[in-house]
Motif scaffolding. Structure first.
Motif, mmCIF file in Angstrom:
data_model
loop_
_atom_site.group_PDB
_atom_site.id
_atom_site.type_symbol
_atom_site.label_atom_id
_atom_site.label_comp_id
_atom_site.label_asym_id
_atom_site.label_seq_id
_atom_site.Cartn_x
_atom_site.Cartn_y
_atom_site.Cartn_z
ATOM 1 N N LYS A 19 12.566 144.436 -9.066
ATOM 2 C CA LYS A 19 13.531 145.413 -8.574
ATOM 3 C C LYS A 19 13.242 145.699 -7.109
ATOM 4 N N ILE A 20 14.267 146.053 -6.394
ATOM 5 C CA ILE A 20 14.151 146.395 -4.974
ATOM 6 C C ILE A 20 13.682 147.839 -4.856
ATOM 7 N N LEU A 21 12.622 148.070 -4.125
ATOM 8 C CA LEU A 21 12.116 149.424 -3.871
ATOM 9 C C LEU A 21 12.472 149.794 -2.440
ATOM 10 N N LYS A 22 13.057 150.960 -2.249
ATOM 11 C CA LYS A 22 13.440 151.408 -0.918
ATOM 12 C C LYS A 22 12.637 152.635 -0.539
ATOM 13 N N ALA A 23 12.268 152.717 0.724
ATOM 14 C CA ALA A 23 11.513 153.873 1.227
ATOM 15 C C ALA A 23 12.371 155.123 1.148
ATOM 16 N N LYS A 24 11.706 156.243 0.933
ATOM 17 C CA LYS A 24 12.434 157.526 0.859
ATOM 18 C C LYS A 24 12.412 158.211 2.193
#
Length: 86
Positions: free
Chosen positions: A81-86
């Motif tokens: 899965k793609i993890l995106k910075a918050k």
């Protein structure tokens, strides 16, 4: 290390570049280590994300990088899965 050729852990300035990490397949043949393989019975398998490494010659710290990571078929890699910075 890939851009600076300096170890981020110990600051040593000698880095070994390994363009292809070796692996063995089910038939004990040496193959490049990749992130994902699409297997076909009727043609050659499709490999995605060949790994390369940068290794500090002093402290042995190693960084792996994935070739053409943007082309990886994320939806076909189990658990990916793609993890995106918050």
């Amino acid at each position: 290390m890939r851009k600076t050729h300096r170890c981020p852990k110990c600051q040593h300035d000698e880095v070994l570049y390994v363009p292809q990490i070796a692996d063995r397949d089910d038939k004990d043949r040496i193959r490049p280590l990749v992130v994902h393989v699409l297997e076909y019975d009727w043609r050659e398998d499709a490999e995605f994300g060949r790994l390369e490494a940068y290794i500090c010659r002093a402290c042995e710290y190693t960084e792996f990088y994935t070739d053409k990571a943007g082309a990886l078929p994320v939806h076909k890699i189990p658990g990916a899965k793609i993890l995106k910075a918050k």
